[in-house]
Design a protein around this motif. Structure first.
Motif, PDB file in Angstrom:
ATOM      1  N   GLU A 290       5.268  17.162  -0.300  1.00 22.03           N
ATOM      2  CA  GLU A 290       4.818  15.914  -0.906  1.00 22.03           C
ATOM      3  C   GLU A 290       4.025  15.149   0.142  1.00 22.03           C
ATOM      4  OE1 GLU A 290       4.813  15.065  -3.864  1.00 22.03           O
ATOM      5  OE2 GLU A 290       6.434  16.124  -4.895  1.00 22.03           O
ATOM      6  N   MET A 291       2.760  14.852  -0.173  1.00 25.54           N
ATOM      7  CA  MET A 291       1.863  14.249   0.813  1.00 25.54           C
ATOM      8  C   MET A 291       1.447  12.839   0.397  1.00 25.54           C
ATOM      9  SD  MET A 291       1.603  16.676   3.039  1.00 25.54           S
ATOM     10  CE  MET A 291       0.215  16.159   4.062  1.00 25.54           C
ATOM     11  N   GLN A 292       1.292  11.993   1.390  1.00 19.58           N
ATOM     12  CA  GLN A 292       0.691  10.681   1.181  1.00 19.58           C
ATOM     13  C   GLN A 292      -0.784  10.791   1.568  1.00 19.58           C
ATOM     14  OE1 GLN A 292       1.199   7.004   3.804  1.00 19.58           O
ATOM     15  NE2 GLN A 292       2.629   6.549   2.136  1.00 19.58           N
ATOM     16  N   VAL A 293      -1.662  10.453   0.631  1.00 16.05           N
ATOM     17  CA  VAL A 293      -3.100  10.626   0.829  1.00 16.05           C
ATOM     18  C   VAL A 293      -3.717   9.287   1.230  1.00 16.05           C
ATOM     19  CG1 VAL A 293      -5.247  11.397  -0.223  1.00 16.05           C
ATOM     20  CG2 VAL A 293      -3.066  12.360  -1.012  1.00 16.05           C
ATOM     21  N   GLU A 294      -4.385   9.271   2.371  1.00 13.53           N
ATOM     22  CA  GLU A 294      -5.141   8.082   2.769  1.00 13.53           C
ATOM     23  C   GLU A 294      -6.595   8.314   2.365  1.00 13.53           C
ATOM     24  OE1 GLU A 294      -6.275   5.427   6.730  1.00 13.53           O
ATOM     25  OE2 GLU A 294      -4.525   6.767   6.777  1.00 13.53           O
ATOM     26  N   PHE A 295      -7.147   7.412   1.593  1.00 15.20           N
ATOM     27  CA  PHE A 295      -8.470   7.650   1.025  1.00 15.20           C
ATOM     28  C   PHE A 295      -9.360   6.411   1.145  1.00 15.20           C
ATOM     29  CE2 PHE A 295      -5.932   5.842  -2.372  1.00 15.20           C
ATOM     30  CZ  PHE A 295      -6.793   4.952  -3.000  1.00 15.20           C
ATOM     31  N   VAL A 296     -10.659   6.667   1.003  1.00 18.46           N
ATOM     32  CA  VAL A 296     -11.661   5.601   0.933  1.00 18.46           C
ATOM     33  C   VAL A 296     -12.562   5.891  -0.262  1.00 18.46           C
ATOM     34  CG1 VAL A 296     -13.721   4.617   2.030  1.00 18.46           C
ATOM     35  CG2 VAL A 296     -11.683   5.024   3.388  1.00 18.46           C
ATOM     36  N   ILE A 297     -12.903   4.869  -0.991  1.00 16.23           N
ATOM     37  CA  ILE A 297     -13.913   4.987  -2.052  1.00 16.23           C
ATOM     38  C   ILE A 297     -15.151   4.250  -1.574  1.00 16.23           C
ATOM     39  CG2 ILE A 297     -14.505   4.427  -4.442  1.00 16.23           C
ATOM     40  CD1 ILE A 297     -11.544   4.667  -5.116  1.00 16.23           C
ATOM     41  N   ASP A 298     -16.265   4.969  -1.498  1.00 17.09           N
ATOM     42  CA  ASP A 298     -17.518   4.385  -1.026  1.00 17.09           C
ATOM     43  C   ASP A 298     -18.568   4.557  -2.118  1.00 17.09           C
ATOM     44  OD1 ASP A 298     -19.044   3.151   1.132  1.00 17.09           O
ATOM     45  OD2 ASP A 298     -20.141   5.047   1.176  1.00 17.09           O
ATOM     46  N   GLU A 299     -18.932   3.449  -2.739  1.00 15.51           N
ATOM     47  CA  GLU A 299     -19.879   3.442  -3.861  1.00 15.51           C
ATOM     48  C   GLU A 299     -19.419   4.411  -4.950  1.00 15.51           C
ATOM     49  OE1 GLU A 299     -23.863   3.987  -2.481  1.00 15.51           O
ATOM     50  OE2 GLU A 299     -23.820   2.190  -1.228  1.00 15.51           O
ATOM     51  N   GLY A 300     -18.120   4.364  -5.226  1.00 18.71           N
ATOM     52  CA  GLY A 300     -17.542   5.150  -6.312  1.00 18.71           C
ATOM     53  C   GLY A 300     -17.140   6.559  -5.946  1.00 18.71           C
ATOM     54  N   LYS A 301     -17.510   7.030  -4.733  1.00 20.17           N
ATOM     55  CA  LYS A 301     -17.200   8.398  -4.327  1.00 20.17           C
ATOM     56  C   LYS A 301     -15.935   8.426  -3.465  1.00 20.17           C
ATOM     57  CE  LYS A 301     -19.121  12.453  -1.977  1.00 20.17           C
ATOM     58  NZ  LYS A 301     -20.225  12.979  -1.131  1.00 20.17           N
ATOM     59  N   VAL A 302     -15.059   9.412  -3.748  1.00 25.20           N
ATOM     60  CA  VAL A 302     -13.787   9.511  -3.031  1.00 25.20           C
ATOM     61  C   VAL A 302     -13.953  10.320  -1.745  1.00 25.20           C
ATOM     62  CG1 VAL A 302     -11.449  10.476  -3.125  1.00 25.20           C
ATOM     63  CG2 VAL A 302     -12.396   9.306  -5.123  1.00 25.20           C
ATOM     64  N   GLY A 307      -3.944  13.086   5.458  1.00 28.08           N
ATOM     65  CA  GLY A 307      -2.785  13.399   4.640  1.00 28.08           C
ATOM     66  C   GLY A 307      -1.575  13.451   5.543  1.00 28.08           C
ATOM     67  N   MET A 308      -0.494  12.855   5.123  1.00 24.63           N
ATOM     68  CA  MET A 308       0.722  12.891   5.938  1.00 24.63           C
ATOM     69  C   MET A 308       1.933  13.052   5.036  1.00 24.63           C
ATOM     70  SD  MET A 308       0.436   8.934   6.960  1.00 24.63           S
ATOM     71  CE  MET A 308      -1.334   9.150   6.939  1.00 24.63           C
ATOM     72  N   ARG A 309       2.992  13.553   5.609  1.00 23.58           N
ATOM     73  CA  ARG A 309       4.224  13.757   4.852  1.00 23.58           C
ATOM     74  C   ARG A 309       4.703  12.427   4.293  1.00 23.58           C
ATOM     75  NH1 ARG A 309      10.139  14.901   5.893  1.00 23.58           N
ATOM     76  NH2 ARG A 309       9.944  13.207   7.355  1.00 23.58           N
ATOM     77  N   VAL A 310       5.070  12.417   3.030  1.00 23.26           N
ATOM     78  CA  VAL A 310       5.543  11.187   2.393  1.00 23.26           C
ATOM     79  C   VAL A 310       6.782  10.666   3.125  1.00 23.26           C
ATOM     80  CG1 VAL A 310       6.679  10.321   0.309  1.00 23.26           C
ATOM     81  CG2 VAL A 310       4.604  11.666   0.104  1.00 23.26           C
ATOM     82  N   PRO A 311       6.790   9.390   3.534  1.00 26.58           N
ATOM     83  CA  PRO A 311       8.034   8.834   4.090  1.00 26.58           C
ATOM     84  C   PRO A 311       9.104   8.859   3.006  1.00 26.58           C
ATOM     85  CG  PRO A 311       6.427   7.089   3.661  1.00 26.58           C
ATOM     86  CD  PRO A 311       5.723   8.385   3.436  1.00 26.58           C
ATOM     87  N   ARG A 312      10.349   9.158   3.373  1.00 29.75           N
ATOM     88  CA  ARG A 312      11.353   9.359   2.334  1.00 29.75           C
ATOM     89  C   ARG A 312      12.738   8.945   2.815  1.00 29.75           C
ATOM     90  NH1 ARG A 312       9.777  15.430   1.997  1.00 29.75           N
ATOM     91  NH2 ARG A 312       7.846  14.416   2.536  1.00 29.75           N
ATOM     92  N   SER A 313      13.525   8.471   1.872  1.00 33.94           N
ATOM     93  CA  SER A 313      14.930   8.203   2.147  1.00 33.94           C
ATOM     94  C   SER A 313      15.693   9.522   2.141  1.00 33.94           C
ATOM     95  CB  SER A 313      15.505   7.276   1.070  1.00 33.94           C
ATOM     96  OG  SER A 313      15.533   7.960  -0.181  1.00 33.94           O
ATOM     97  N   SER A 314      16.964   9.479   2.477  1.00 34.11           N
ATOM     98  CA  SER A 314      17.776  10.700   2.475  1.00 34.11           C
ATOM     99  C   SER A 314      17.869  11.294   1.078  1.00 34.11           C
ATOM    100  CB  SER A 314      19.177  10.398   3.008  1.00 34.11           C
ATOM    101  OG  SER A 314      19.104   9.999   4.344  1.00 34.11           O
ATOM    102  N   ARG A 315      18.108  10.431   0.084  1.00 30.48           N
ATOM    103  CA  ARG A 315      18.228  10.962  -1.279  1.00 30.48           C
ATOM    104  C   ARG A 315      16.899  11.533  -1.765  1.00 30.48           C
ATOM    105  NH1 ARG A 315      20.977   6.113  -3.884  1.00 30.48           N
ATOM    106  NH2 ARG A 315      21.651   5.883  -1.737  1.00 30.48           N
TER     107      ARG A 315
END
Length: 845
Positions: A290-302, A307-315
């Motif tokens: 499960e990844m956390q995506v860091e993104f930028v939209i520039d004039e509508g383009k992604v 990408g980094m591992r999603v921070p998560r609790s124990s559960r």
């Protein structure tokens, strides 16, 4: 530069590895391999960054030449483990007066000034090490704010702001490298588990602005909830922003999906939103996480920045691992490897909510995990009274003794001034799942006035409400917000997979039917240690026990013990029925007799009245039983040899319970364990007596049964002479609590007072009562195991001290060929997962 191992252009085939360039660089290469829209990036290796910190720079001009002419850059850290941290990112490197003028033409003066101002201030604080307060007086925005920022920089440094891109980049790289090498940064990451020589990589990436005309902005997106692990698109997006601005709580941030509370990316730029979801799903499937995506939209383009591992609790960690395995993205074995055994502890107990505000009033040793809130009480009697009123309470004692058992069962948590990780309060707390903090020596305990005083001078009296956090070793004022335990179907499935993978048995230390039921619920492979002395502290039994102590002859003692026999038999019958089909190892009576007698005058007077004896007779008998060092005195097998009536009664109770429990279920095979053995003759004497009782019970009950007799190896001599002892036993169970105590010459109840100093100064690598000392105590275990097996090849080997629930100790026992480990019931899931991971690691080499 594509094949340069130190300054490497990130392409599909570039020589980049997590161990040489860090996790961020490697992840970016994986994203490039997926043909995702990643801006052009150069990765600097650990070796290159270390050299930069020492003053040896790479060809910075060659790095700049990898990017389009006039492109701005950002630099981000890339450590081997993202949890180790690193210096903050620096954005917009390369902007100067000339580039600012060009950007004014293409994106407008306001956005261009915002970019330039941000870089000037970031450069001043992170590179020139100026005080960030110097920019507090700057008001307004646009060209005016930029001019004031430049004036402030030049006034403070007495030099013009650098205009050359290579000069700017050189300064940023040098600053970040030296920040990583700094003493405070090194200590901080070592506290998070990083090795002292952990390396830092850096990635230099072309800027995608997120600021300008059209639809521009930045944000983060993930496909699961970090707290629950359930599928849910979460994250934030903010128009006209850079980096992770959207997560800083700005009022202008937008939701990702449609939300009645405000505007959303899904509504504002639906095409970009769908593209992001597609990219995130691809990353999840191909990066197998499960990844956390860091993104930028520039004039509508992604554009995907990271990408980094999603921070998560124990559960969430458990649910995510199981979900990925269910979908075939990872194997069940890999799912098991992705959950840290210690994180399961947080699922088994209530915890202080991570978001809760903590008013810490004291610290101690985190002896038993979980957290609870209640009113302060100072005696076991008061705890029982509070429980009868259904009023949560915290039992506060100087240190607990066996007499406090009922009060501990009644309390919601325990706090003691003295004690260590294997003190009485700690062991019992872990056994019954009771949050416990021991050795809170920075607080002042006044048991006469019934107060505890915090280091800051605040006084808390009986009846005041506090929270004990046994996971963190903290005491908090008032009632903290709690997070409930989470033992759901997902947790159980992970445990089922662990059962299939593990190749060493896991038993539980259980003294009561409630403990045994907990062990059964956690699928323990039986009971590895049942401490029978705790059964004698029930009020109805304690008086009888005291009568036995005051009896003048063996016959008188037998007569009194006849009254205890049915109570003990009932205890064992319940245990056997709960653990039907599983082994139950019962340790014969162990503590010195004086523990059952009152130490205070009031208690002695009550005892004299109960026994109808003169007070002088009572005090004389108590004085006669007093020992200078009771831990090394008349206890364990020494009592069994000199006062044999106790062991005779217990053996009869065990065998009669065996017959009772076997009538309506699977045959029970009890295991009888002799404590504190140090000589072969002790075993011979007790074995002869136990065998005689077994024969008598078989004849009286006209029923047959089998049993196993073994030794608890907890003296160094027993380990060394295991070759002599083993032929008389079915098993050797190493009691590592006392064995550690005797090997080191340390009191496990008092060592907590100085142990942290010893660990900090490198005398011991870890508290030996917490993590098994594999060099000293471990050598005794190995010698005992080798000599015991040589004398009797089929003998069963185990440990039943508190180390049994420790993953590192389980690894040692598994490597040494032990058959099982035994630990507190609430540590069984942790031990089962650790055992499974060890077996998997062994299989994959």
């Amino acid at each position: 530069m594509e094949n340069n191992p130190d300054t490497t252009l990130v392409t599909q085939t570039a020589p980049i590895a997590n161990e040489t360039h860090g996790g961020r660089a490697k992840c970016l290469q994986r994203l490039v391999r997926l043909d995702l829209p990643v801006p052009r990036t150069v990765a600097l290796s650990f070796k290159a960054v270390h050299k930069i910190g020492a003053g040896h720079l790479p060809d910075v001009q060659a790095v700049v030449a990898q990017f389009p002419k006039g492109a701005l850059m950002c630099v981000r850290p890339s450590s081997e483990d993202p949890d180790w941290g690193g210096p903050g990112a620096v954005l917009n490197i390369g902007i100067n007066d000339a580039r600012f003028a060009e950007l004014c033409e293409t994106m407008g003066e306001g956005p261009a000034a915002s970019l330039y101002t941000r870089f000037v201030q970031s450069y001043a604080v992170n590179v020139a090490r100026l005080d960030p307060d110097m920019f507090d007086e700057i008001e307004g925005e646009g060209r005016e704010a930029l001019a004031e920022s430049l004036r402030a920089y030049e006034a403070e440094t007495e030099e013009a702001f650098p205009q050359d891109t290579a000069t700017q980049l050189t300064a940023v790289l040098r600053s970040m490298a030296r920040a990583w090498e700094g003493t405070s940064a090194r200590l901080l990451r070592q506290a998070k588990g990083a090795p002292a020589d952990a390396g830092l990589g850096l990635v230099v990436q072309e800027m995608v602005f997120g600021i300008g005309s059209g639809q521009c902005g930045s944000g983060v997106l993930q496909l699961v909830d970090s707290d629950t692990g359930l599928p849910q698109i979460t994250g934030r997006y903010m128009c006209q922003s850079q980096g992770r601005d959207a997560l800083h709580g700005d009022a202008g941030a937008m939701y990702l999906t449609r939300d009645p509370r405000g505007a959303s990316l899904e509504e504002a730029v639906p095409e970009a939103f769908e593209t992001l979801k597609t990219h995130a799903a691809l990353m999840r499937a191909r990066l197998r996480a499960e990844m956390q995506v860091e993104f930028v939209i520039d004039e509508g383009k992604v554009h995907i920045l990271d990408g980094m591992r999603v921070p998560r609790s124990s559960r969430a960690a458990v649910r995510i691992a199981v979900a990925l395995a269910d979908e075939g993205i990872i194997s069940r074995e890999e799912a098991l490897m992705r959950v840290q055994p210690r994180t399961l502890t947080e699922l088994l107990h209530r915890q202080v909510d991570p978001s809760a505000k903590r008013d810490v009033i004291g610290h101690g040793i985190a002896a038993s995990p979980g957290a609870a809130t209640g009113k302060i009480v100072f005696s076991a009697t008061e705890a029982q009274a509070a429980a009868s009123r259904s009023e949560p309470c915290i039992l506060v004692r100087r240190e607990t003794s066996p007499e406090d058992i009922r009060g501990m069962h009644a309390a919601h948590a325990v706090l003691t001034e003295r004690g260590g990780i294997t003190s009485h309060a700690a062991v019992i707390g872990r056994g019954i799942g009771l949050p416990c903090v021991v050795g809170a020596s920075n607080m002042t305990f006044n048991l006469v006035k019934k107060t505890i005083t915090a280091p800051d001078g605040r006084v808390f009296a009986a009846g005041d409400e506090i929270t004990v956090d046994g996971s963190a070793g903290e005491i908090l004022a008032g009632a903290a917000k709690m997070q409930e335990a989470a033992l759901d179907e997902t947790f159980q499935r992970l445990m089922d997979w662990a059962e299939e993978a593990a190749d060493i048995g896991i038993r539980a230390n259980a003294d009561t039917p409630a403990d045994a039921q907990t062990a059964r619920n956690f699928d323990a492979h039986g009971i590895g240690l049942c401490r029978t002395e705790h059964m004698f502290f029930e009020p109805g039994r304690l008086t009888v026990m005291r009568e036995m102590i005051f009896a003048e002859s063996g016959e008188d003692r037998r007569a009194v013990l006849e009254r205890l026999l049915p109570m003990q038999r009932d205890d064992f019958t319940q245990l056997f029925r709960i653990m039907q089909g599983q082994p139950v190892c019962i340790r014969l009576f162990d503590p010195p007799l004086h523990e059952f007698l009152p130490a205070d005058k009031a208690g002695q007077r009550e005892l004299a009245e109960a026994l109808d004896l003169p007070l002088s007779d009572v005090t004389r008998r108590i004085d006669a039983l007093t020992e200078y060092n009771p831990m090394l005195g008349l206890r364990g097998v020494r009592l069994g040899v000199t006062v044999p009536e106790i062991y005779e009664m217990q053996a009869r109770a065990i065998f009669e319970a065996t017959i009772d429990a076997s009538r309506d279920g699977d045959p029970v095979v009890p295991e009888i364990m002799i404590p504190l053995v140090s000589a072969r003759r002790e075993v011979e004497l007790v074995k002869t007596a136990v065998d005689a009782i077994a024969a008598a019970v078989r004849n009286e009950g006209e029923a047959d049964f089998t049993y196993r007799l073994g030794v608890m190896v907890e003296t160094p001599r027993a380990a060394l002479r295991a070759g002599e002892i083993a032929p008389h036993c079915s098993f050797l169970s190493f009691g590592t609590n006392d064995l550690t105590q005797m090997t080191y010459g340390l009191s496990r109840d008092d060592a907590g007072r100085f142990m942290s100093d010893y660990v900090q100064q490198g005398v011991f690598p870890e508290d030996p009562f917490h993590v098994l000392d594999v060099d000293g105590v471990g050598e005794l275990l190995q010698l005992g195991a080798e000599r015991g097996r040589a004398a009797q090849p089929g003998i069963t080997l185990s440990i039943c001290g508190e180390h049994g629930g420790n993953p590192e100790s389980i690894a040692f026992c598994r490597a040494a060929g032990f058959d099982y480990v035994s630990c507190s019931p609430f540590r069984v899931p942790v031990a089962r997962l650790a055992a499974a991971q060890l077996a998997i690691l062994h299989k994959i080499g």
